[in-house]
Scaffold this active site. Structure first.
Site, PDB file in Angstrom:
ATOM      1  N   SER A  68       1.086  -0.922  -0.148  1.00 45.24           N
ATOM      2  CA  SER A  68      -0.140   0.089   0.041  1.00 45.24           C
ATOM      3  C   SER A  68       0.592   1.651   0.142  1.00 45.24           C
ATOM      4  O   SER A  68       0.245   1.902  -0.401  1.00 45.24           O
ATOM      5  CB  SER A  68      -1.279  -0.082   1.517  1.00 45.24           C
ATOM      6  N   HIS A  80      -1.568  -2.754  -7.046  1.00 43.78           N
ATOM      7  CA  HIS A  80      -2.367  -2.234  -5.522  1.00 43.78           C
ATOM      8  C   HIS A  80      -4.056  -2.408  -5.665  1.00 43.78           C
ATOM      9  O   HIS A  80      -4.381  -1.721  -5.930  1.00 43.78           O
ATOM     10  CB  HIS A  80      -1.869  -1.333  -5.122  1.00 43.78           C
ATOM     11  N   GLU A  97      -4.278   0.024  -8.841  1.00 44.63           N
ATOM     12  CA  GLU A  97      -3.329   1.216  -8.837  1.00 44.63           C
ATOM     13  C   GLU A  97      -1.472   0.262  -9.466  1.00 44.63           C
ATOM     14  O   GLU A  97      -1.387  -1.226  -9.137  1.00 44.63           O
ATOM     15  CB  GLU A  97      -2.790   1.888  -7.813  1.00 44.63           C
ATOM     16  N   ASN A 116      -3.675   6.013  -1.075  1.00 51.96           N
ATOM     17  CA  ASN A 116      -3.767   5.861   0.052  1.00 51.96           C
ATOM     18  C   ASN A 116      -2.974   7.673   1.137  1.00 51.96           C
ATOM     19  O   ASN A 116      -3.248   7.951   1.790  1.00 51.96           O
ATOM     20  CB  ASN A 116      -2.691   5.153   0.294  1.00 51.96           C
TER      21      ASN A 116
HETATM   22  P1  NAD Z   1      -2.812  -9.700   6.819  1.00 55.57           P
HETATM   23  O1  NAD Z   1      -2.068  -9.145   7.850  1.00 55.57           O
HETATM   24  O2  NAD Z   1      -4.225  -9.970   6.957  1.00 55.57           O
HETATM   25  O3  NAD Z   1      -1.977 -10.355   5.767  1.00 55.57           O
HETATM   26  C1  NAD Z   1      -1.043 -10.806   5.981  1.00 55.57           C
HETATM   27  C2  NAD Z   1      -0.753 -12.660   5.072  1.00 55.57           C
HETATM   28  O4  NAD Z   1       0.468 -12.654   5.201  1.00 55.57           O
HETATM   29  C3  NAD Z   1      -1.237 -13.030   7.015  1.00 55.57           C
HETATM   30  O5  NAD Z   1      -1.418 -14.171   6.374  1.00 55.57           O
HETATM   31  C4  NAD Z   1       0.593 -14.021   7.637  1.00 55.57           C
HETATM   32  O6  NAD Z   1       0.449 -14.410   7.601  1.00 55.57           O
HETATM   33  C5  NAD Z   1       1.236 -13.848   6.098  1.00 55.57           C
HETATM   34  N1  NAD Z   1       2.781 -13.748   5.547  1.00 55.57           N
HETATM   35  C6  NAD Z   1       3.651 -13.278   6.781  1.00 55.57           C
HETATM   36  N2  NAD Z   1       4.980 -13.087   5.916  1.00 55.57           N
HETATM   37  C7  NAD Z   1       4.511 -13.812   5.372  1.00 55.57           C
HETATM   38  C8  NAD Z   1       5.802 -14.852   4.816  1.00 55.57           C
HETATM   39  N3  NAD Z   1       7.230 -14.406   4.037  1.00 55.57           N
HETATM   40  N4  NAD Z   1       5.299 -15.413   3.724  1.00 55.57           N
HETATM   41  C9  NAD Z   1       3.942 -16.120   3.099  1.00 55.57           C
HETATM   42  N5  NAD Z   1       2.811 -15.226   3.804  1.00 55.57           N
HETATM   43  C10 NAD Z   1       3.280 -14.394   5.084  1.00 55.57           C
HETATM   44  O7  NAD Z   1      -2.603  -8.140   5.367  1.00 55.57           O
HETATM   45  P2  NAD Z   1      -3.032  -7.768   4.429  1.00 55.57           P
HETATM   46  O8  NAD Z   1      -4.082  -6.421   5.088  1.00 55.57           O
HETATM   47  O9  NAD Z   1      -3.664  -8.759   3.720  1.00 55.57           O
HETATM   48  O10 NAD Z   1      -2.264  -6.646   3.680  1.00 55.57           O
HETATM   49  C11 NAD Z   1      -1.616  -7.815   2.962  1.00 55.57           C
HETATM   50  C12 NAD Z   1      -0.955  -6.455   1.950  1.00 55.57           C
HETATM   51  O11 NAD Z   1      -2.099  -5.823   1.314  1.00 55.57           O
HETATM   52  C13 NAD Z   1       0.414  -5.509   3.233  1.00 55.57           C
HETATM   53  O12 NAD Z   1       1.185  -4.907   1.629  1.00 55.57           O
HETATM   54  C14 NAD Z   1      -0.740  -4.293   2.899  1.00 55.57           C
HETATM   55  O13 NAD Z   1      -0.060  -3.245   2.983  1.00 55.57           O
HETATM   56  C15 NAD Z   1      -1.331  -4.339   1.812  1.00 55.57           C
HETATM   57  N6  NAD Z   1      -2.798  -4.330   1.183  1.00 55.57           N
HETATM   58  C16 NAD Z   1      -3.767  -4.322   2.482  1.00 55.57           C
HETATM   59  C17 NAD Z   1      -4.968  -3.442   2.891  1.00 55.57           C
HETATM   60  C18 NAD Z   1      -6.002  -3.800   3.258  1.00 55.57           C
HETATM   61  O14 NAD Z   1      -7.013  -3.164   3.637  1.00 55.57           O
HETATM   62  N7  NAD Z   1      -5.677  -4.669   4.838  1.00 55.57           N
HETATM   63  C19 NAD Z   1      -5.509  -3.176   1.428  1.00 55.57           C
HETATM   64  C20 NAD Z   1      -4.533  -3.278  -0.003  1.00 55.57           C
HETATM   65  C21 NAD Z   1      -3.198  -3.220   0.351  1.00 55.57           C
END
Ligand code: NAD
Length: 273
Positions: free
Chosen positions: A123, A144, A156, A194
């Site tokens: 993000s 994104h 994005e 963001n």
């Molecule tokens: P989350 O915490 O829900 O999930 C992350 C997952 O990644 C977890 O299940 C964890 O076990 C796993 N993980 C961590 N390290 C790992 C590795 N080395 N190998 C494999 N799996 C691994 O997080 P999220 O909200 O899904 O966010 C994930 C990404 O997406 C981030 O970069 C975040 O900034 C981005 N993002 C989030 C949102 C949102 O609304 N939550 C929106 C757009 C983008």
């Protein structure tokens, strides 16, 4: 192979909120998906959530029962990262942490086919920084997605300084095949959405912190009187307070700590707790 010939199999790493949504979306659009997470618990939860969501879409008539069953069968859990070797694109959706993403990319790159695209769903981190040290930075870019990935139309597509045009175009074509509206974003902190939305969260926290106005009151006013689908606190909960704080911190650091974008202590205390 899909109609544009860009992508056959999709790999998704990280089966949390975003990874499982992206996996489900790709499966609904007909792509076989390999979904990997370091945590067995997260992978199992993802399978359950995808199943429940597809069943509920079928109950509501948004998908036929056959479409829901086919989509479910297209998502295969991958216990080991090595199983993603056949993917034409890998979308990374792990924690918002630069070191973790770099380490994962370093492990992934030797496994993948030379033309496979490596996309991060970050993000707020610099895509160029995630690609630093890569032997093939030309195929690394940002895709994104927004939450929930199955519903939100925008993607994005982020071009890092070393992203090759061919990889960018293939990612763009793939976004269109997913039925999304791709928008090109530069590799600037927080990209477009963001960055623009940061004060929305921060000012809401300031109002709550300074005057003691409740989160509910702020949310209700913004939603009902402001005409938005939800208020800032509900949206922060949907995103995940920890994820939102990581994004705030990363944008604040990248922009050399402007006072107006300083992460708010309310969110820091809530995440610590
Ligand atoms: P989350 O915490 O829900 O999930 C992350 C997952 O990644 C977890 O299940 C964890 O076990 C796993 N993980 C961590 N390290 C790992 C590795 N080395 N190998 C494999 N799996 C691994 O997080 P999220 O909200 O899904 O966010 C994930 C990404 O997406 C981030 O970069 C975040 O900034 C981005 N993002 C989030 C949102 C949102 O609304 N939550 C929106 C757009 C983008």
């Amino acid at each position: 192979m899909s109609s544009s010939g860009t992508v056959g199999t999709v790999g998704v790493v990280g089966a949390g909120t975003m990874g499982r949504g992206i996996a489900q979306l790709c499966a609904q659009k007909g792509f076989p998906v390999l979904l990997h997470d370091v945590s067995t618990e997260a992978a199992e939860k993802a399978a359950r959530v995808i199943q429940d969501d597809l069943s509920s879409s079928a109950t509501k008539g948004a998908l036929t029962p056959e479409e829901a069953a086919q989509a479910r069968s297209r998502v295969r859990p991958a216990a080991a990262l090595e199983e993603l070797a056949s993917a034409d694109i890998v979308i990374e959706a792990i924690f918002e942490d630069l070191a973790a993403k770099r380490e994962l990319f370093a492990r992934l790159e030797p496994l993948l086919k030379p033309r496979a695209i490596l996309a991060t769903n970050t993000s707020s981190l610099a895509v160029g920084a995630i690609a630093e040290g890569s032997p093939s930075p030309g195929r690394i870019l940002g895709m994104h997605f927004f939450n929930p990935a199955t519903m939100m139309r925008l993607i994005e597509v982020v071009r890092a300084p070393l992203t090759e045009e061919g990889a960018f175009r293939r990612a763009w074509a793939f976004a269109l095949e997913l039925g999304k509206t791709p928008v090109e974003a530069k590799d600037t902190p927080g990209f477009i959405v963001n960055r623009v939305v940061r004060p929305f969260y921060l000012q809401a926290q300031s109002v709550a912190g300074e005057g003691g106005t409740s989160f509910e009151r702020i949310d209700n006013e913004v939603r009902d009187l402001g005409g938005l689908p939800m208020g800032p606190f509900k949206l922060m909960d949907l995103i995940g307070l920890d994820v939102n704080l990581a994004i705030s911190r990363s944008i604040y650091q990248a922009l050399k700590k402007p006072e107006r974008l300083k992460p708010h202590f309310i969110q820091e205390r809530l995440v610590e707790a």
